[in-house]
Every structure is written in C-alpha cells, then in structure tokens.
Design a protein around this motif. Structure first.
Motif, PDB file in Angstrom:
ATOM      1  N   ASP A  50      -5.674   0.462  14.480  1.00  0.00           N
ATOM      2  CA  ASP A  50      -5.333  -0.450  15.571  1.00  0.00           C
ATOM      3  C   ASP A  50      -3.880  -0.287  15.989  1.00  0.00           C
ATOM      4  O   ASP A  50      -3.362  -1.056  16.784  1.00  0.00           O
ATOM      5  CB  ASP A  50      -5.609  -1.901  15.176  1.00  0.00           C
ATOM      6  N   GLY A  51      -3.220   0.708  15.433  1.00  0.00           N
ATOM      7  CA  GLY A  51      -1.824   0.943  15.758  1.00  0.00           C
ATOM      8  C   GLY A  51      -1.128   1.716  14.660  1.00  0.00           C
ATOM      9  O   GLY A  51      -1.771   2.345  13.825  1.00  0.00           O
ATOM     10  N   ALA A  52       0.188   1.646  14.665  1.00  0.00           N
ATOM     11  CA  ALA A  52       1.008   2.409  13.729  1.00  0.00           C
ATOM     12  C   ALA A  52       1.847   1.473  12.872  1.00  0.00           C
ATOM     13  O   ALA A  52       1.967   0.285  13.173  1.00  0.00           O
ATOM     14  CB  ALA A  52       1.915   3.370  14.498  1.00  0.00           C
ATOM     15  N   VAL A  53       2.438   2.033  11.836  1.00  0.00           N
ATOM     16  CA  VAL A  53       3.297   1.288  10.926  1.00  0.00           C
ATOM     17  C   VAL A  53       4.602   2.058  10.763  1.00  0.00           C
ATOM     18  O   VAL A  53       4.584   3.241  10.408  1.00  0.00           O
ATOM     19  CB  VAL A  53       2.622   1.098   9.546  1.00  0.00           C
ATOM     20  N   LEU A  54       5.717   1.392  11.009  1.00  0.00           N
ATOM     21  CA  LEU A  54       7.037   1.983  10.817  1.00  0.00           C
ATOM     22  C   LEU A  54       7.629   1.410   9.538  1.00  0.00           C
ATOM     23  O   LEU A  54       7.711   0.187   9.383  1.00  0.00           O
ATOM     24  CB  LEU A  54       7.940   1.665  12.002  1.00  0.00           C
ATOM     25  N   ILE A  55       8.023   2.282   8.618  1.00  0.00           N
ATOM     26  CA  ILE A  55       8.630   1.825   7.370  1.00  0.00           C
ATOM     27  C   ILE A  55      10.104   1.512   7.636  1.00  0.00           C
ATOM     28  O   ILE A  55      10.867   2.376   8.055  1.00  0.00           O
ATOM     29  CB  ILE A  55       8.503   2.884   6.263  1.00  0.00           C
ATOM     30  N   VAL A  56      10.484   0.260   7.385  1.00  0.00           N
ATOM     31  CA  VAL A  56      11.861  -0.186   7.569  1.00  0.00           C
ATOM     32  C   VAL A  56      12.654   0.023   6.287  1.00  0.00           C
ATOM     33  O   VAL A  56      13.779   0.521   6.310  1.00  0.00           O
ATOM     34  CB  VAL A  56      11.901  -1.669   8.013  1.00  0.00           C
ATOM     35  N   SER A  57      12.075  -0.348   5.161  1.00  0.00           N
ATOM     36  CA  SER A  57      12.700  -0.128   3.860  1.00  0.00           C
ATOM     37  C   SER A  57      11.599   0.009   2.820  1.00  0.00           C
ATOM     38  O   SER A  57      10.475  -0.417   3.044  1.00  0.00           O
ATOM     39  CB  SER A  57      13.637  -1.284   3.495  1.00  0.00           C
ATOM     40  N   GLY A  58      11.933   0.616   1.695  1.00  0.00           N
ATOM     41  CA  GLY A  58      10.934   0.811   0.656  1.00  0.00           C
ATOM     42  C   GLY A  58      10.253   2.157   0.776  1.00  0.00           C
ATOM     43  O   GLY A  58      10.803   3.097   1.353  1.00  0.00           O
ATOM     44  N   ALA A  59       9.036   2.237   0.227  1.00  0.00           N
ATOM     45  CA  ALA A  59       8.299   3.506   0.210  1.00  0.00           C
ATOM     46  C   ALA A  59       6.801   3.233   0.251  1.00  0.00           C
ATOM     47  O   ALA A  59       6.314   2.269  -0.334  1.00  0.00           O
ATOM     48  CB  ALA A  59       8.646   4.311  -1.030  1.00  0.00           C
ATOM     49  N   VAL A  60       6.087   4.117   0.943  1.00  0.00           N
ATOM     50  CA  VAL A  60       4.632   4.022   1.071  1.00  0.00           C
ATOM     51  C   VAL A  60       4.031   5.353   0.645  1.00  0.00           C
ATOM     52  O   VAL A  60       4.479   6.418   1.087  1.00  0.00           O
ATOM     53  CB  VAL A  60       4.217   3.683   2.524  1.00  0.00           C
ATOM     54  N   ALA A  61       3.026   5.278  -0.215  1.00  0.00           N
ATOM     55  CA  ALA A  61       2.312   6.462  -0.673  1.00  0.00           C
ATOM     56  C   ALA A  61       1.090   6.670   0.207  1.00  0.00           C
ATOM     57  O   ALA A  61       0.370   5.723   0.519  1.00  0.00           O
ATOM     58  CB  ALA A  61       1.878   6.283  -2.126  1.00  0.00           C
ATOM     59  N   LEU A  62       0.855   7.921   0.593  1.00  0.00           N
ATOM     60  CA  LEU A  62      -0.325   8.279   1.379  1.00  0.00           C
ATOM     61  C   LEU A  62      -1.232   9.125   0.504  1.00  0.00           C
ATOM     62  O   LEU A  62      -0.801  10.157  -0.024  1.00  0.00           O
ATOM     63  CB  LEU A  62       0.066   9.068   2.630  1.00  0.00           C
ATOM     64  N   ALA A  63      -2.467   8.686   0.368  1.00  0.00           N
ATOM     65  CA  ALA A  63      -3.441   9.416  -0.446  1.00  0.00           C
ATOM     66  C   ALA A  63      -4.604   9.826   0.445  1.00  0.00           C
ATOM     67  O   ALA A  63      -5.148   9.005   1.184  1.00  0.00           O
ATOM     68  CB  ALA A  63      -3.929   8.545  -1.595  1.00  0.00           C
ATOM     69  N   SER A  64      -4.977  11.100   0.364  1.00  0.00           N
ATOM     70  CA  SER A  64      -6.069  11.599   1.201  1.00  0.00           C
ATOM     71  C   SER A  64      -7.430  11.329   0.584  1.00  0.00           C
ATOM     72  O   SER A  64      -8.453  11.568   1.215  1.00  0.00           O
ATOM     73  CB  SER A  64      -5.892  13.088   1.483  1.00  0.00           C
ATOM     74  N   GLN A  65      -7.447  10.832  -0.659  1.00  0.00           N
ATOM     75  CA  GLN A  65      -8.705  10.465  -1.316  1.00  0.00           C
ATOM     76  C   GLN A  65      -8.511   9.119  -1.995  1.00  0.00           C
ATOM     77  O   GLN A  65      -7.434   8.819  -2.493  1.00  0.00           O
ATOM     78  CB  GLN A  65      -9.111  11.519  -2.336  1.00  0.00           C
ATOM     79  N   ASP A  66      -9.556   8.316  -2.005  1.00  0.00           N
ATOM     80  CA  ASP A  66      -9.502   6.991  -2.619  1.00  0.00           C
ATOM     81  C   ASP A  66     -10.062   7.048  -4.045  1.00  0.00           C
ATOM     82  O   ASP A  66     -10.915   6.263  -4.410  1.00  0.00           O
ATOM     83  CB  ASP A  66     -10.329   5.994  -1.779  1.00  0.00           C
ATOM     84  N   ASP A  67      -9.549   7.994  -4.832  1.00  0.00           N
ATOM     85  CA  ASP A  67     -10.127   8.181  -6.163  1.00  0.00           C
ATOM     86  C   ASP A  67      -9.111   8.017  -7.287  1.00  0.00           C
ATOM     87  O   ASP A  67      -9.348   8.419  -8.417  1.00  0.00           O
ATOM     88  CB  ASP A  67     -10.781   9.556  -6.259  1.00  0.00           C
ATOM     89  N   GLY A  68      -7.964   7.438  -6.962  1.00  0.00           N
ATOM     90  CA  GLY A  68      -6.958   7.212  -7.984  1.00  0.00           C
ATOM     91  C   GLY A  68      -6.063   8.404  -8.259  1.00  0.00           C
ATOM     92  O   GLY A  68      -5.176   8.328  -9.104  1.00  0.00           O
ATOM     93  N   GLN A  69      -6.286   9.521  -7.584  1.00  0.00           N
ATOM     94  CA  GLN A  69      -5.444  10.701  -7.757  1.00  0.00           C
ATOM     95  C   GLN A  69      -4.039  10.404  -7.222  1.00  0.00           C
ATOM     96  O   GLN A  69      -3.855   9.520  -6.392  1.00  0.00           O
ATOM     97  CB  GLN A  69      -6.041  11.895  -7.018  1.00  0.00           C
ATOM     98  N   PRO A  70      -3.036  11.154  -7.688  1.00  0.00           N
ATOM     99  CA  PRO A  70      -1.675  10.940  -7.192  1.00  0.00           C
ATOM    100  C   PRO A  70      -1.606  11.097  -5.672  1.00  0.00           C
ATOM    101  O   PRO A  70      -2.385  11.833  -5.070  1.00  0.00           O
ATOM    102  CB  PRO A  70      -0.863  12.044  -7.882  1.00  0.00           C
ATOM    103  N   ALA A  71      -0.656  10.400  -5.085  1.00  0.00           N
ATOM    104  CA  ALA A  71      -0.473  10.434  -3.630  1.00  0.00           C
ATOM    105  C   ALA A  71      -0.133  11.841  -3.162  1.00  0.00           C
ATOM    106  O   ALA A  71       0.556  12.595  -3.845  1.00  0.00           O
ATOM    107  CB  ALA A  71       0.632   9.472  -3.226  1.00  0.00           C
ATOM    108  N   ALA A  72      -0.640  12.179  -1.994  1.00  0.00           N
ATOM    109  CA  ALA A  72      -0.349  13.474  -1.391  1.00  0.00           C
ATOM    110  C   ALA A  72       1.063  13.494  -0.809  1.00  0.00           C
ATOM    111  O   ALA A  72       1.686  14.551  -0.720  1.00  0.00           O
ATOM    112  CB  ALA A  72      -1.367  13.773  -0.297  1.00  0.00           C
TER     113      ALA A  72
END
Length: 154
Positions: A50-72
């Motif tokens: 429904d839109g985008a997210v801009l990170i202002v502070s902190g960190a966000v992990a992006l994972a290409s699979q929802d299986d608990g593997q480490p973030a890509a």
C-alpha cells in the motif's frame, strides 16, 4: 521543524527528490511516523503493498523467505523500502522486520497518487526517471541474453 526534517529526508531519495518542494511537503505531512521495537514486523512476503517505508533511524532486516533463515539484507537510516509500491500495487517481495528500536515513515500510495495529480511536473519527472530505469534494465537484460546466446553457440 519536524516537517522540514521529513521533507529533507524525502528529498534525498532518487525518485522523490525529483518532486517539487510543495509536493514533498504534502507527502511528508500525510506520512505516518511509527516507532518500532526490535522484532516488530513491518510487512510479510506476499502481502499486498500500500506504499513505501522510509527508515528514519534504526535498522530493518529484509528476508526473501519466511523460514527463519538469516536476513538477505539489512537496511539503515535513509533507506526507502518498497519504492515501486508508491506507484503500483504489487505483492511484497520480502518480509521486513525491525532489528532494533527503529523509526520509520510510512508513505501511502493513495496520497502519492493525489499529490502527483496536483503536481503534474512532479509526476512527469518521476515518469521520465522510471522510464529511464526501465530502458537501463532492458539494456542489461539484452546484454545477458546476448551472453547466454553466445554460450549456447559454443
């Protein structure tokens, strides 16, 4: 002052920075500022965007699979997640999870559409930039196809 800070953050983005300042002001004013705790999920893979997210502070992990593997990929302040979701309805290609206390700005596609309707010069600048990106992708794909064809001939 906070609104000016938000406008400045948006203006640093390659596509959004092409917009007129008054258009960015409307986008920033309508943005939803959120505080996330470590482990909070922004969205999951496959969910409608429904839109985008801009990170202002902190960190966000992006994972290409929802299986608990480490973030890509781990993104930090200034990163815009889901830029194309501002212009098109697509499924989320990744799951996004806050890695630490994180501040984000949620940018709505519906607001972006209204703003671009009111600021046609901004809309034209963004359309031109997206078109240029697409031409670049096609050129890269053509080069890959030519390389693969050369391998097949050998």
């Amino acid at each position: 002052m906070a609104l000016d800070d938000d406008i400045a953050r948006l203006a640093q983005q390659p596509l959004l920075g092409l917009m007129e300042r008054d258009a960015l002001r409307l986008v920033a004013f309508a943005a939803e500022n959120r505080s996330l705790r470590a482990g909070d999920v922004l969205f999951r893979i496959g969910e409608p965007s429904d839109g985008a997210v801009l990170i202002v502070s902190g960190a966000v992990a992006l994972a290409s699979q929802d299986d608990g593997q480490p973030a890509a990929e781990i993104l930090g302040p200034g990163a815009l997640i889901g830029e194309m979701a501002l212009f098109s309805s697509i499924g989320r290609p990744v799951t996004a999870i806050a890695r630490e206390p994180t501040q984000v700005m949620r940018l709505s596609r519906s607001v972006m559409r209204r703003v671009l309707g009111e600021f046609p010069a901004s809309a034209e600048a963004i359309a031109d930039a997206i078109g240029e990106r697409l031409r670049g992708f096609v050129s890269e794909l053509t080069a890959v196809q030519n390389a693969l064809n050369a391998i097949d001939r050998d």
